[in-house]
Design a protein around this motif. Structure first.
Motif, PDB file in Angstrom:
ATOM      1  N   VAL A 111      -6.991  15.928  14.512  1.00 23.78           N
ATOM      2  CA  VAL A 111      -5.810  16.333  13.744  1.00 23.78           C
ATOM      3  C   VAL A 111      -5.726  15.546  12.447  1.00 23.78           C
ATOM      4  O   VAL A 111      -5.411  16.097  11.386  1.00 23.78           O
ATOM      5  N   ARG A 112      -6.043  14.251  12.500  1.00 13.17           N
ATOM      6  CA  ARG A 112      -5.937  13.400  11.312  1.00 13.17           C
ATOM      7  C   ARG A 112      -6.955  13.750  10.227  1.00 13.17           C
ATOM      8  O   ARG A 112      -6.842  13.277   9.101  1.00 13.17           O
ATOM      9  N   LYS A 113      -7.933  14.580  10.567  1.00 15.70           N
ATOM     10  CA  LYS A 113      -8.852  15.066   9.538  1.00 15.70           C
ATOM     11  C   LYS A 113      -8.162  16.051   8.604  1.00 15.70           C
ATOM     12  O   LYS A 113      -8.598  16.263   7.476  1.00 15.70           O
ATOM     13  N   TYR A 114      -7.072  16.680   9.099  1.00 15.09           N
ATOM     14  CA  TYR A 114      -6.438  17.760   8.351  1.00 15.09           C
ATOM     15  C   TYR A 114      -5.001  17.467   7.947  1.00 15.09           C
ATOM     16  O   TYR A 114      -4.503  18.072   6.999  1.00 15.09           O
ATOM     17  N   VAL A 115      -4.332  16.569   8.635  1.00 14.93           N
ATOM     18  CA  VAL A 115      -2.940  16.298   8.296  1.00 14.93           C
ATOM     19  C   VAL A 115      -2.611  14.842   8.605  1.00 14.93           C
ATOM     20  O   VAL A 115      -2.997  14.311   9.651  1.00 14.93           O
ATOM     21  N   ALA A 116      -1.909  14.199   7.669  1.00 18.10           N
ATOM     22  CA  ALA A 116      -1.516  12.800   7.857  1.00 18.10           C
ATOM     23  C   ALA A 116      -0.327  12.708   8.797  1.00 18.10           C
ATOM     24  O   ALA A 116       0.532  13.592   8.819  1.00 18.10           O
ATOM     25  N   HIS A 117      -0.289  11.653   9.587  1.00 11.16           N
ATOM     26  CA  HIS A 117       0.888  11.385  10.409  1.00 11.16           C
ATOM     27  C   HIS A 117       1.866  10.562   9.578  1.00 11.16           C
ATOM     28  O   HIS A 117       1.477   9.607   8.909  1.00 11.16           O
ATOM     29  N   PRO A 118       3.159  10.917   9.580  1.00 13.72           N
ATOM     30  CA  PRO A 118       4.118  10.208   8.722  1.00 13.72           C
ATOM     31  C   PRO A 118       4.322   8.746   9.083  1.00 13.72           C
ATOM     32  O   PRO A 118       4.814   7.965   8.270  1.00 13.72           O
ATOM     33  N   ASP A 119       3.931   8.360  10.300  1.00 15.12           N
ATOM     34  CA  ASP A 119       4.119   6.981  10.737  1.00 15.12           C
ATOM     35  C   ASP A 119       2.800   6.224  10.826  1.00 15.12           C
ATOM     36  O   ASP A 119       2.606   5.377  11.693  1.00 15.12           O
ATOM     37  N   GLU A 120       1.880   6.523   9.913  1.00 16.03           N
ATOM     38  CA  GLU A 120       0.571   5.874   9.934  1.00 16.03           C
ATOM     39  C   GLU A 120       0.262   5.235   8.575  1.00 16.03           C
ATOM     40  O   GLU A 120      -0.604   5.676   7.830  1.00 16.03           O
ATOM     41  N   PRO A 121       0.984   4.171   8.212  1.00 16.85           N
ATOM     42  CA  PRO A 121       0.779   3.536   6.908  1.00 16.85           C
ATOM     43  C   PRO A 121      -0.586   2.891   6.745  1.00 16.85           C
ATOM     44  O   PRO A 121      -1.001   2.601   5.621  1.00 16.85           O
ATOM     45  N   SER A 122      -1.300   2.655   7.852  1.00  7.66           N
ATOM     46  CA  SER A 122      -2.615   2.042   7.736  1.00  7.66           C
ATOM     47  C   SER A 122      -3.593   2.962   7.016  1.00  7.66           C
ATOM     48  O   SER A 122      -4.546   2.497   6.382  1.00  7.66           O
ATOM     49  N   ARG A 123      -3.390   4.268   7.107  1.00  2.50           N
ATOM     50  CA  ARG A 123      -4.271   5.218   6.428  1.00  2.50           C
ATOM     51  C   ARG A 123      -3.701   5.628   5.079  1.00  2.50           C
ATOM     52  O   ARG A 123      -4.404   5.675   4.081  1.00  2.50           O
ATOM     53  N   PHE A 124      -2.418   5.946   5.041  1.00  2.00           N
ATOM     54  CA  PHE A 124      -1.760   6.351   3.813  1.00  2.00           C
ATOM     55  C   PHE A 124      -0.497   5.525   3.624  1.00  2.00           C
ATOM     56  O   PHE A 124       0.431   5.622   4.427  1.00  2.00           O
ATOM     57  N   ALA A 125      -0.456   4.718   2.578  1.00  2.00           N
ATOM     58  CA  ALA A 125       0.753   3.949   2.300  1.00  2.00           C
ATOM     59  C   ALA A 125       1.934   4.889   2.111  1.00  2.00           C
ATOM     60  O   ALA A 125       3.053   4.598   2.541  1.00  2.00           O
ATOM     61  N   VAL A 126       1.687   6.009   1.456  1.00  2.00           N
ATOM     62  CA  VAL A 126       2.664   7.090   1.314  1.00  2.00           C
ATOM     63  C   VAL A 126       1.904   8.384   1.591  1.00  2.00           C
ATOM     64  O   VAL A 126       0.908   8.662   0.913  1.00  2.00           O
TER      65      VAL A 126
END
Length: 244
Positions: free
Chosen positions: A116-131
């Motif tokens: 799933v993370r290949k296609y959509v960011a999780h809103p509570d995953e700052p380690s991958r995307f700060a925003v």
């Protein structure tokens, strides 16, 4: 250049370009025109956290106008989505997770989470995307429409298709008949993806490699690609003010 093979190499950003993005960072409503078609896909799907309007950064809108200047006048931009609230981001993550779970019931939760993370960011995953890119207002999902026939160009998959065929450069490889796609269509898909990719790249966007429809400007994905330490913060508060 527009017909060149897809290549995810980007020039290092300079201070002048960053200044321009900062000066044109305002939150705006992206409105339909003769050559900008606003689908607002997730609002149509009635996902939580969506609104009837599509919001984006002014910089994204101005760059889209530059894209239109370089395209044939019978081509229009078909906008699926741009700014995305954290609530919508979470709902979308769950939706893609459930779709993949139904398609692959043999997969473990861990396997599903990775896919799933290949296609959509999780809103509570700052380690991958700060925003999350869409939450910053700097990401946009789009395709091209031929106004003469009022039909979308063939990009090989639908929007949000969670398969390898959605990888932007997938059709750059040699023809593979096992997918049930004719050689003629394979080449057409390649041509259409090159057209969208290269015209977006030319004006300053970068592409998310897993999704032919997803482009970034001034967000954290863009920053990584152009080696910038700066990127847009969340636009959630600005959208709340503008819509309220």
């Amino acid at each position: 250049m527009i017909g060149q093979a897809i290549c995810h190499d980007y020039q290092i950003i300079d201070n002048k370009a960053v200044d321009w993005l900062q000066q044109h960072s305002a939150c705006i409503e992206l409105k339909a025109t003769q050559r900008i078609i606003c689908s607002n896909e997730y609002y149509q799907q009635k996902l939580i956290g969506t609104a009837p309007e599509i919001y984006t950064r002014q910089s994204v809108y101005l760059k889209l106008l530059m894209v239109l200047e370089q395209l044939d006048p019978y081509l229009a931009l078909y906008i699926f989505d741009s700014y995305r609230s954290l609530a919508c981001q979470g709902a979308l993550f769950d939706q893609i997770y459930n779709e993949l779970n139904q398609a692959h019931p043999e997969w473990s939760n861990e396997q599903l989470e990775v896919e799933v993370r290949k296609y959509v960011a999780h809103p509570d995953e700052p380690s991958r995307f700060a925003v999350p890119p869409h939450n910053s207002g700097g990401a946009i999902d789009l395709a091209l429409v031929d106004l003469r026939a009022n039909t979308a160009l063939d990009f090989g998959t639908g929007f949000d298709d969670p398969t390898v065929l959605s990888q932007t450069d997938y059709f750059e490889q040699d023809y593979q008949p096992e997918f049930g796609i004719s050689l003629e269509r394979w080449q057409l898909i390649r041509q259409n993806r090159r057209l969208l990719f290269n015209v977006m790249k030319r004006v300053g966007f970068v592409n998310f490699t897993s999704e032919w429809w997803h482009y970034d400007l001034g967000d954290c994905l863009w920053a990584k690609s152009v080696q910038s330490s700066w990127f847009y913060p969340s636009m959630e508060h600005d959208v709340d003010k503008l819509s309220g």
